[in-house]
Scaffold this motif. Structure first.
Motif, PDB file in Angstrom:
ATOM      1  N   GLU A  27      -3.888  -5.522   7.062  1.00 43.38           N
ATOM      2  CA  GLU A  27      -4.509  -5.312   8.372  1.00 43.38           C
ATOM      3  C   GLU A  27      -3.913  -4.136   9.139  1.00 43.38           C
ATOM      4  N   ALA A  28      -2.912  -3.502   8.566  1.00 45.86           N
ATOM      5  CA  ALA A  28      -2.326  -2.330   9.222  1.00 45.86           C
ATOM      6  C   ALA A  28      -3.348  -1.188   9.232  1.00 45.86           C
TER       7      ALA A  28
ATOM      8  N   THR B   4       0.400 -14.575   3.714  1.00 42.07           N
ATOM      9  CA  THR B   4       0.659 -14.188   5.107  1.00 42.07           C
ATOM     10  C   THR B   4       1.227 -12.770   5.165  1.00 42.07           C
ATOM     11  N   ALA B   5       2.201 -12.496   4.288  1.00 43.59           N
ATOM     12  CA  ALA B   5       2.820 -11.166   4.269  1.00 43.59           C
ATOM     13  C   ALA B   5       1.818 -10.109   3.815  1.00 43.59           C
TER      14      ALA B   5
ATOM     15  N   GLU C 128      -3.963  -8.441  -0.961  1.00 39.46           N
ATOM     16  CA  GLU C 128      -4.417  -9.564  -0.135  1.00 39.46           C
ATOM     17  C   GLU C 128      -5.531 -10.341  -0.838  1.00 39.46           C
TER      18      GLU C 128
ATOM     19  N   THR D 139      -1.471 -10.197   4.068  1.00 45.95           N
ATOM     20  CA  THR D 139      -2.504 -10.001   5.096  1.00 45.95           C
ATOM     21  C   THR D 139      -2.000  -9.064   6.193  1.00 45.95           C
ATOM     22  N   LYS D 140      -0.741  -9.234   6.555  1.00 41.22           N
ATOM     23  CA  LYS D 140      -0.161  -8.353   7.581  1.00 41.22           C
ATOM     24  C   LYS D 140      -0.202  -6.894   7.121  1.00 41.22           C
ATOM     25  N   LEU D 141       0.100  -6.649   5.859  1.00 41.88           N
ATOM     26  CA  LEU D 141       0.066  -5.284   5.327  1.00 41.88           C
ATOM     27  C   LEU D 141      -1.364  -4.762   5.251  1.00 41.88           C
TER      28      LEU D 141
ATOM     29  N   ASP E 294       2.968 -18.157   1.748  1.00 43.01           N
ATOM     30  CA  ASP E 294       3.831 -17.194   2.436  1.00 43.01           C
ATOM     31  C   ASP E 294       3.520 -15.772   1.972  1.00 43.01           C
TER      32      ASP E 294
ATOM     33  N   ALA F 265      -3.516   0.868   6.066  1.00 40.48           N
ATOM     34  CA  ALA F 265      -3.500   0.111   4.811  1.00 40.48           C
ATOM     35  C   ALA F 265      -4.311   0.839   3.744  1.00 40.48           C
TER      36      ALA F 265
ATOM     37  N   GLN G  52       8.138  -4.087   2.036  1.00 38.48           N
ATOM     38  CA  GLN G  52       7.132  -5.068   2.415  1.00 38.48           C
ATOM     39  C   GLN G  52       6.264  -5.481   1.221  1.00 38.48           C
TER      40      GLN G  52
END
Length: 519
Positions: free
Chosen positions: A325-326, A318-319, A337, A321-323, A315, A329, A300
């Motif tokens: 917000e885990a 986006t990827a 991010e 931010t997903k990591l 893009d 993290a 990831q």
């Protein structure tokens, strides 16, 4: 092997065949590996003995993961005795996977006679450790301690010692290597897998870190396949640059032939494919690494890096931010991010995330993280909030010229004390005397303090070293103006205007017309 760029002379008379070759070349140039491989296959059908088509088909097939095309093309090249040296690496993988001892020996002989001869001893050792551990370890006897392959042979010997059942000696050897490279996760996981397979779960646990996970079943496959897959991946990881990425692709593909579950090789493949401009294929390789894999987090993270390198910052954000917000993290995920928010000119949002990273790091938050948070606030037009963070950065690292320069120049640009700013900038210049940006900042402090004659030579040096830096050119123009050299001032401002955008360009145009506004 140099094959030239000409249209193949033996491609046949059918214009459709020539069209397939041309389409393949165009797809190659665009990084569309699947399309290139399909069209090279058609061209090879029409001219089955053409080595020009075959070498391109071979490389395209490796990029696309078209094993049938790679095998066909390899056969053409081998028949003509013009195959690249890396085909022997694939041949060894095929032979080991198929349990063909004669083919294994033939491939090892070819490797020994080629440019990668230094890898032959550890590869040979892995092929025989399952049947003759003593002879496997003897392959390392007499090898030079200081040579091109010393690092690889030393590590392979430690792992083969474990594979041979000599747990104590193997662990000692692995731990010695980890002292030199404590973050070597590849070695830790490979050693732990071998230990678990040999009833050494307790010893394996001693090698692992908190977030490490191993696929214990991986080491239950034929030991030659296990070891060579990891050796190929280790070698390939050192070959990720624009000149050697094709070899890294070969090594990754060969490793996955031997151990299709080895996601570390898949990660290598993605990086190598991206290095060749094949971003869709690289992302596809990462997609195959599932959440239950020990390498999922790395995949990831790599996705973010590849998207950013390809200029797809939205893009990538986006990827990232997903990591970030885990729930689990870490600081690195938050920083990634924030870095991408900065790249997307979302400075206020970036500042919030950098501050979250500082809070997450606690006492381990370093000077650079504070500087990044302050820089984000500054670029958001919030210098009053930025200044304490940058001051904290300087307090944590008083000899870091980057932090000193940022604090000093920021003070100059925001109405701070010129004399105090100059002290910071003089320290930065003493620490890094050849840095053009720091020279510019120091000169600017002299100019704002009314000493244009002292500022001018520094700005001329900085402009000579960084002619494409618009800020330096603009400051140089200001200095020329203040010493009465108006023609040279307008020339410098014109250079700065070429590099400026929007409001900055308009401001510089006004200087060219009317001179600088009074501060």
């Amino acid at each position: 092997m140099a094959v030239g760029l000409a249209v193949p002379a033996q491609a046949g008379g059918d214009p459709g065949d020539l069209a397939a070759y041309v389409r393949a070349r165009a797809a190659d140039a665009d990084g569309r590996g699947d399309r290139a491989a399909a069209d090279y296959a058609r061209a090879l059908d029409a001219a089955p003995g053409n080595v020009v088509i075959a070498i391109r088909a071979y490389r395209a097939g490796l990029q696309a993961g078209d094993d049938a095309l790679v095998t066909r093309a390899r056969a053409v090249l081998e028949s003509a005795d013009v195959e690249p040296g890396d085909t022997a690496l694939l041949a060894l993988a095929d032979a080991v996977r198929g349990g063909n001892n004669a083919a294994t020996q033939a491939a090892l002989t070819k490797i020994s006679a080629g440019p990668l001869d230094f890898v032959a001893p550890p590869l040979r050792a892995w092929t025989i450790v399952g049947t003759d551990p003593k002879r496997a370890l003897a392959q390392f006897d007499g090898l030079p301690r200081r040579s091109l392959g010393a690092r690889y042979t030393t590590e392979a010997r430690a792992l083969i010692t474990l594979a041979a059942g000599r747990k104590r000696d193997g662990v000692v050897a692995v731990e010695a290597l980890l002292v030199a490279e404590p973050d070597d996760r590849d070695l830790r996981l490979s050693a732990a897998q071998l230990l678990v397979a040999n009833d050494g779960a307790a010893e394996a646990q001693q090698l692992l870190r908190e977030k490490d996970r191993i696929d214990a079943a991986a080491a239950t496959q034929p030991i030659a396949a296990f070891g060579i897959a990891r050796f190929y991946t280790r070698l390939g990881a050192d070959l990720i640059d624009e000149d050697t990425a094709p070899l890294a692709i070969v090594l990754a593909r060969a490793a996955l032939k031997l151990d299709p579950r080895y996601d570390r090789a898949r990660l290598l493949l993605a990086r190598a494919l991206a290095g060749e401009g094949a971003l869709p294929a690289a992302l596809g390789a990462l997609d195959m690494i599932t959440p239950d894999s020990a390498w999922f987090g790395d995949a990831q993270t790599e996705r973010v890096a590849l998207l950013r390198r390809a200029g797809k910052t939205a893009d990538a954000l986006t990827a990232a931010t997903k990591l970030a917000e885990a729930p689990d993290a870490d600081v690195d995920a938050l920083r990634r991010e924030a870095d991408l928010l900065m790249a997307n000119a979302r400075y206020g949002d970036a500042a919030l995330v950098y501050r979250r990273a500082i809070a997450r790091a606690g006492g381990d938050a370093g000077w650079l993280l504070y500087l990044q948070a302050g820089s984000a606030l500054d670029r958001a037009g919030r210098w009053r909030e930025a200044k304490p963070l940058i001051e904290k950065s300087v307090a944590l690292a008083p000899d870091q010229p980057i932090a000193l320069n940022y604090l000093g120049y920021g003070a100059l640009e925001n109405g701070g004390d010129i004399a105090e700013a100059r002290k910071l900038l003089e320290r930065a210049a003493a620490l890094r005397p050849g840095d053009d940006s720091i020279l510019d900042s120091l000169a600017w402090s002299y100019l704002l303090g009314g000493d244009a004659s002292r500022a001018l030579p520094l700005l001329e040096r900085a402009a000579e070293g960084s002619p494409d830096n618009g800020t330096i050119s603009e400051h140089l123009g200001d200095a020329y103006w203040h010493v009465g050299r108006r023609f040279e001032a307008r020339y410098a401002w014109a250079a700065a205007k070429l590099l400026a955008k929007d409001d900055d360009a308009a401001r510089i145009a006004a200087k060219i017309a009317n001179g600088p506004a009074q501060r």
